[in-house]
Write a protein that holds these residues in place. Sequence first.
Motif, mmCIF file in Angstrom:
data_model
loop_
_atom_site.group_PDB
_atom_site.id
_atom_site.type_symbol
_atom_site.label_atom_id
_atom_site.label_comp_id
_atom_site.label_asym_id
_atom_site.label_seq_id
_atom_site.Cartn_x
_atom_site.Cartn_y
_atom_site.Cartn_z
ATOM 1 N N PHE A 75 0.825 -1.214 0.000
ATOM 2 C CA PHE A 75 0.000 0.000 0.000
ATOM 3 C C PHE A 75 0.861 1.267 0.000
ATOM 4 O O PHE A 75 0.386 2.338 0.349
ATOM 5 C CB PHE A 75 -0.952 -0.005 1.208
ATOM 6 N N CYS A 81 -8.481 0.959 -2.328
ATOM 7 C CA CYS A 81 -7.404 0.214 -1.663
ATOM 8 C C CYS A 81 -7.991 -1.152 -1.311
ATOM 9 O O CYS A 81 -8.979 -1.232 -0.581
ATOM 10 C CB CYS A 81 -6.977 0.899 -0.382
ATOM 11 N N ILE A 98 -7.676 -3.772 2.897
ATOM 12 C CA ILE A 98 -6.694 -3.036 3.699
ATOM 13 C C ILE A 98 -6.370 -3.698 5.037
ATOM 14 O O ILE A 98 -5.382 -3.343 5.671
ATOM 15 C CB ILE A 98 -7.150 -1.572 3.932
ATOM 16 N N VAL A 103 -2.360 3.249 5.392
ATOM 17 C CA VAL A 103 -3.460 3.592 4.475
ATOM 18 C C VAL A 103 -3.913 5.035 4.731
ATOM 19 O O VAL A 103 -4.089 5.824 3.797
ATOM 20 C CB VAL A 103 -4.636 2.588 4.621
#
Length: 319
Positions: free
Chosen positions: A97, A123, A126, A134
Amino acid sequence: MTKLELRDLGTTGLMLSCVGFGASPLGNVFGLVSEDDAIASVREAFRLGINFFDTSPYYGGTLSEKVLGKCLKAVGMPRNEYIVSTKCGRYAEGFDFSAERITRSIDESLARLQLDYVDILQCHDIEFGSLDQVVNETIPALQKLKEAGKIRFIGITGLPLEIFTYVLDRVPPGSVDVILSYCHYSINDTTLEDLLPYLKSKGVGVISASPLAMGLLTERGPPEWHPASPELKSACQAAAAHCKEKGKNISKLAMQFSLSNKDISSVLVGMNSIKQVEENVAAATELAIFGKDEETLSEVEAILNPVKNQTWPSGIQQS
Ligand code: NAD
C-alpha cells in the motif's frame, strides 16, 4: 421492460445500477471463462441497464482487468455511460500500500483496462496492510491521482467492518468517497446493516459485494478455496436444497434480499455468462414489481439461523 434502478453513490454524484457487474469471474477465479463468454456477458449487462463494473489487478493475477478492458472495447459504449472501479495494494505477489506502488499501479491498471481514467480506485483488502499507512500514505497518494485526473473517486475495501470506521475516523472529511464491503449483507450475514447510519453520516457511498456469499448461496455451491467453515457451507447447501425442492432459486432470493436495502448503492455480483446476467437483473426488476418472496425467505432464514452472521478471519493483527 422495467428499467434497472439507478442509485446515488454517497455524495459522488455517480448513479450506479443497483446490480453491479463483479468481474472477478473474468479472471477465472470461479472456473474457466472464455473471452467470447466474457464479452457476451458484458454486452448483455449493458443491454439490460448495468452501468457499473468492478475489477482488481489481484483477480486472476491481472487477467480480470485485461479481459474486462477487452470486453469494454468490444462493446464500444461511450466512456461517460459506464462506471469502472478497480483496486490497488493487493496483487498476486502480495500486498503493498506504499505511495510508490499505488502510483505505479494505476498506470498499469489503465493500460490493462485500455482506459484513460477509472471512476473509482479502491485500496484492496486493507486489513492485510497497516491501516495507519493507508490513512497517512495511501489515501494522500490517491488524492494526487485524483488531482492528476487518473481517478475520479477514492474507496477502501475489506472484510472486517472495523477497518472502515478506523480509517474514516482518521482521514480528512471527504477524502474517502466510497467503501466496498463484501459478504456482510446477504441472507446469512447482515452485519453491514449496523454500519450504514455511520457511513451515511460521513457521506460515504456503500457498495455491497458478494450477495451470493461468494457462491455459498448458489445451487452449485462455493469454489474449493472458499474460507467458510464446514458448518456454514452445509447450512447454505441445505438452504439451497430447500429452495430447489420448492421450485425456487436460492440465488434469486439472495439477490433480492441484498437489493432491498436502498442505503446500499450497488449490489456487486460476480457474473460470467449471459444467463447469470439475465437472472440477476430479473431478480432486481421482479423485486421492484412483486417485492420479496417473504415466505421462502423466512424458511431460509430459519435454516441459516444457527450460522447467522458467522464469518471467517481475514487480515493481519493491527498494532
Ligand atoms: P458473489 O457472491 O457475487 O458470487 C459469485 C459466484 O456466483 C460466481 O461463481 C458466479 O458465477 C455465481 N453466480 C452469479 N450469478 C448467479 C446466479 N444468478 N445463479 C447462480 N450462480 C450465480 O461473489 P463475488 O464474485 O466474490 O463478489 C462479487 C464481486 O464483488 C467480485 O466479482 C468483485 O468484483 C467484488 N468483490 C470485491 C471484494 C473486495 O474488494 N475485497 C471482495 C469480494 C468481492
